[in-house]
Design a protein around this motif. Structure first.
Motif, PDB file in Angstrom:
ATOM      1  N   ARG A 145     -22.814  49.498  57.294  1.00 37.32           N
ATOM      2  CA  ARG A 145     -23.346  48.547  57.915  1.00 37.32           C
ATOM      3  C   ARG A 145     -23.096  48.621  59.336  1.00 37.32           C
ATOM      4  O   ARG A 145     -21.766  49.286  59.787  1.00 37.32           O
ATOM      5  CB  ARG A 145     -22.376  47.442  57.693  1.00 37.32           C
ATOM      6  N   ILE A 146     -23.686  48.251  60.431  1.00 38.41           N
ATOM      7  CA  ILE A 146     -23.498  48.605  61.849  1.00 38.41           C
ATOM      8  C   ILE A 146     -23.705  47.261  62.729  1.00 38.41           C
ATOM      9  O   ILE A 146     -24.793  46.464  62.479  1.00 38.41           O
ATOM     10  CB  ILE A 146     -24.657  49.363  62.287  1.00 38.41           C
ATOM     11  N   SER A 147     -22.805  46.697  63.465  1.00 39.82           N
ATOM     12  CA  SER A 147     -22.805  45.647  64.068  1.00 39.82           C
ATOM     13  C   SER A 147     -22.027  45.834  65.414  1.00 39.82           C
ATOM     14  O   SER A 147     -21.260  46.877  65.670  1.00 39.82           O
ATOM     15  CB  SER A 147     -22.174  44.398  63.498  1.00 39.82           C
TER      16      SER A 147
ATOM     17  N   LEU B  60     -28.328  46.917  59.125  1.00 37.74           N
ATOM     18  CA  LEU B  60     -28.045  46.639  60.554  1.00 37.74           C
ATOM     19  C   LEU B  60     -27.968  44.947  60.733  1.00 37.74           C
ATOM     20  O   LEU B  60     -28.750  44.094  60.297  1.00 37.74           O
ATOM     21  CB  LEU B  60     -29.217  47.037  61.469  1.00 37.74           C
TER      22      LEU B  60
ATOM     23  N   ILE C  49     -30.420  46.803  67.869  1.00 39.80           N
ATOM     24  CA  ILE C  49     -30.285  47.987  67.417  1.00 39.80           C
ATOM     25  C   ILE C  49     -31.519  48.704  67.389  1.00 39.80           C
ATOM     26  O   ILE C  49     -32.310  48.118  66.457  1.00 39.80           O
ATOM     27  CB  ILE C  49     -29.454  48.263  66.250  1.00 39.80           C
TER      28      ILE C  49
ATOM     29  N   TYR D 229     -34.173  52.330  66.430  1.00 45.87           N
ATOM     30  CA  TYR D 229     -34.158  53.634  66.038  1.00 45.87           C
ATOM     31  C   TYR D 229     -34.601  54.817  66.661  1.00 45.87           C
ATOM     32  O   TYR D 229     -35.510  54.339  67.817  1.00 45.87           O
ATOM     33  CB  TYR D 229     -34.824  53.710  64.638  1.00 45.87           C
TER      34      TYR D 229
END
Length: 236
Positions: free
Chosen positions: A111-113, A226, A232, A234
């Motif tokens: 997970r990305i935040s 995401l 965010i 790509y």
């Protein structure tokens, strides 16, 4: 080899100006006899000195543009966003890498935040590449921020990246950063005969805004989650 013209041209101009000033003084003395001696000499001498100093400065060029000016011109043609978005990361000079992090992630989705997501300073990109497997590489790119030709990058704190329990979190150090500056400018006579570019008037500062981008590289097999509140992108 000595450039004769470069050596004697300022002196010749200086002698011409002095001679012209003396002729002007004689003319004023003849046609305006009621003027006091100081008044007859003051204006011609002042004008001759002002013009001659400006011409000599133009020849000697003692006030060269700071190297930051050429750097600003170079940076104006550089777009970190365009390079990273198109995948041309190798074309970015390594000098613009401000900070790097290396993490290991093995289990589950990554997970990305970002936080705070609505005021995060840097653009965020994710690139999936073969061969990284369980590695997570985070790179913070930043081009300099110039104020009146001075690089202020070291006064700006970079964001932080942490990986814990499958969550890669990107944090702003603070929501707002305040830097107090005192700038000094040369008076007008020093600048009137040189091509110094300025933005705004004498009481304003010129600001060249840099770019800041975070690139996250993960293995091509990695499944990502995401944060929808974090913008965010790509890498193409």
């Amino acid at each position: 080899m000595i450039n004769i013209n470069g050596v004697f041209a300022p002196l010749l101009i200086l002698f011409v100006l002095i001679g012209g000033a003396l002729l002007l003084i004689r003319f004023i003395s003849k046609h305006f006899p009621t003027m006091r001696r100081k008044e007859r000499w003051l204006l011609p001498i002042y004008g001759a000195v002002l013009v001659s100093c400006g011409i000599i400065l133009a020849f000697l060029e003692p006030f060269e543009e700071r190297t930051a000016s050429s750097e600003e011109e170079r940076l104006s043609s550089l777009s970190l966003y365009s390079y990273i978005e198109s995948g041309n990361i190798k074309k970015i000079d390594s000098e613009y890498i401000r900070k790097e992090w290396d993490f290991t992630h093995t289990d589950g989705d990554l997970r990305i935040s970002s936080e705070p997501s609505h005021e995060f300073m840097a653009s965020i990109f994710v690139e999936k590449v073969p061969g990284l497997e369980n590695k997570v590489e985070v790179t913070y790119y930043e081009t300099p921020l110039y104020v009146d030709g001075e690089d202020m990058s070291n006064y700006i704190r970079p964001p932080e990246a942490t990986l814990s329990k499958g969550l890669l979190k990107l944090n702003n150090p603070v929501e707002h950063q305040y830097v107090e500056l005192y700038t000094f400018r040369e008076p007008f006579p020093y600048n009137q005969f040189i091509e110094r570019k300025m933005v705004g008037n004498q009481n304003e500062s010129s600001v060249f805004h840099g770019e800041s981008i975070i690139l996250i590289r993960v293995g091509e097999e990695k499944t990502l989650d995401l944060d929808p509140d974090s913008y965010i992108e790509y890498v193409n």
